[in-house]
Design a protein around this motif. Sequence first.
Motif, short mmCIF file in Angstrom:
data_model
loop_
_atom_site.label_atom_id
_atom_site.label_comp_id
_atom_site.label_asym_id
_atom_site.label_seq_id
_atom_site.Cartn_x
_atom_site.Cartn_y
_atom_site.Cartn_z
N ASP A 162 -11.73 -6.24 -10.09
CA ASP A 162 -11.94 -5.97 -8.66
C ASP A 162 -13.27 -6.52 -8.14
OD1 ASP A 162 -9.50 -4.61 -8.72
OD2 ASP A 162 -10.45 -2.67 -9.08
N ARG A 269 -3.50 -8.03 0.10
CA ARG A 269 -4.14 -6.79 -0.33
C ARG A 269 -5.28 -6.50 0.65
NH1 ARG A 269 -3.15 -8.68 -5.61
NH2 ARG A 269 -2.18 -7.16 -7.00
N TRP A 271 -8.24 -3.51 1.19
CA TRP A 271 -8.86 -2.31 0.63
C TRP A 271 -9.73 -1.61 1.68
CZ3 TRP A 271 -11.06 -5.04 -4.35
CH2 TRP A 271 -10.00 -5.28 -5.23
N TYR A 276 -14.28 1.29 -1.49
CA TYR A 276 -14.68 0.22 -2.41
C TYR A 276 -16.17 0.30 -2.74
CZ TYR A 276 -15.32 -4.42 -4.41
OH TYR A 276 -15.65 -5.46 -5.25
N VAL A 281 -10.74 1.91 -5.45
CA VAL A 281 -9.85 1.05 -4.68
C VAL A 281 -8.84 1.91 -3.95
CG1 VAL A 281 -7.99 -0.65 -4.84
CG2 VAL A 281 -10.11 -1.01 -6.10
N GLU A 283 -5.87 1.36 -1.40
CA GLU A 283 -5.05 0.30 -0.84
C GLU A 283 -4.57 0.64 0.57
OE1 GLU A 283 -4.33 -2.57 -2.10
OE2 GLU A 283 -4.75 -2.43 -4.25
N ASN A 284 -4.71 -0.32 1.47
CA ASN A 284 -4.08 -0.26 2.79
C ASN A 284 -3.03 -1.36 2.89
OD1 ASN A 284 -5.12 1.97 4.20
ND2 ASN A 284 -7.05 0.91 4.54
N SER A 285 -2.23 -1.47 1.82
CA SER A 285 -1.21 -2.51 1.75
C SER A 285 -0.10 -2.04 0.83
CB SER A 285 -1.81 -3.82 1.23
OG SER A 285 -2.33 -3.63 -0.08
N GLU A 287 0.55 -2.85 -2.03
CA GLU A 287 0.12 -2.68 -3.41
C GLU A 287 0.01 -1.20 -3.76
OE1 GLU A 287 -0.70 -3.65 -7.22
OE2 GLU A 287 0.02 -4.94 -5.61
N GLY A 288 -0.35 -0.35 -2.79
CA GLY A 288 -0.39 1.08 -3.03
C GLY A 288 0.98 1.63 -3.40
N GLN A 291 1.83 0.58 -6.98
CA GLN A 291 1.15 1.43 -7.96
C GLN A 291 1.81 2.80 -8.04
OE1 GLN A 291 -1.14 0.31 -10.07
NE2 GLN A 291 -0.93 -1.70 -9.09
N THR A 332 0.44 4.46 5.98
CA THR A 332 -0.42 3.33 5.61
C THR A 332 -0.16 2.13 6.52
OG1 THR A 332 -0.55 4.00 3.29
CG2 THR A 332 -0.95 1.67 3.78
#
Length: 367
Positions: A162, A269, A271, A276, A281, A283-285, A287-288, A291, A332
Amino acid sequence: MSLADKVLAVNDDLPIRTGSPVHSGKVRSVYWLTDADSRRLIAERGYDVASDAPLAIMVISDRISAFDCIWHGEGGMRGVPGKGAALNAISNHWFRLFRENGLADSHILDIPHPLVWIVQKARPVMIEAICRQYITGSMWRAYDKGEREFCGIELSDGLQKDQKLEELLITPSTKGILKGIPGVPEADDVNITRDDIRNNFAAFNFTKPEDIDAYEKLLKEGFNLISGALEELDQVFVDTKFEFGYVTDAAGREKLIYMDEVGTPDSSRIWDGPAYRDGKVLENSKEGFRQLLLNHFPDPDILLNKERMDERQALARDNALPADVLNAVSETYVGIAEKITGEKLNISDNPKAEIIAILKDEYGLID
């Protein structure tokens, strides 16, 4: 009305007059208009395209895909409330700023509804260009295993997960299966180098070698514009995907344009800045969501191992996710869209009926 009722899950069954079968992707459906309707709209609306340019209606859904599967939730929720409107609103915002700052146009000619674009047909550049400002995701996993060369770019030792990179990296891959290019495997989404592109520019659909420089310039300018705007909102633009194509304007000039979507939670992505700086991390995308899925199922290897695709598809098909999971994803997407655009996102109560009414009454595309 429940949130599930507001979800546009099926977007390929609208009664739009078309000249060919509807193309339905993971999220968007494309309705290619008849030649007569394309010419009529170009004349009536004054679009800056050739008079005989093929046009299409592109309708975004609220479906959510991850790990090459479409996911659903309990209570008949076949998508994420507000997701489609959020993606379109964000792309519209960045495309407008690109034009205002002299970068390049997009394929979008008109926006009849928050879930709808009218687009012109473009000749796509057969490259998905990933711009990376931080080392994370697949790049970090490969780096952590000892890889140091990515798309012809050599990274130094000692990088941490990261971490911000010293410079913006462009790591392109093939869009679709390309054949007959020396050194490039005939498979989708294969990493390529700058030399691969330069030595085979026509195979990647570039008109001339100089357009590669223009493409790289637009990549960097587009990334930096979005990154700077997000930084003002205390958000970190980590990485993103860009796609390009060629169109011809009303004067017959060919030009390179941005295609698909840009700077969205699906293609990037993003963040949270304060988190951060605190060493976390957030996520505001999408990717959250990815995960979350990896943590939700007891065997995450099913989602990561391409050799277990049948099991993965069964996992998505047979498991309705808790409603609060999809509602959290909705928060989100809607939240980052409203932060970026500075406006409240309008989530329709009956999006399909609204789209049909507008395309019928205002555009004459439905009988």
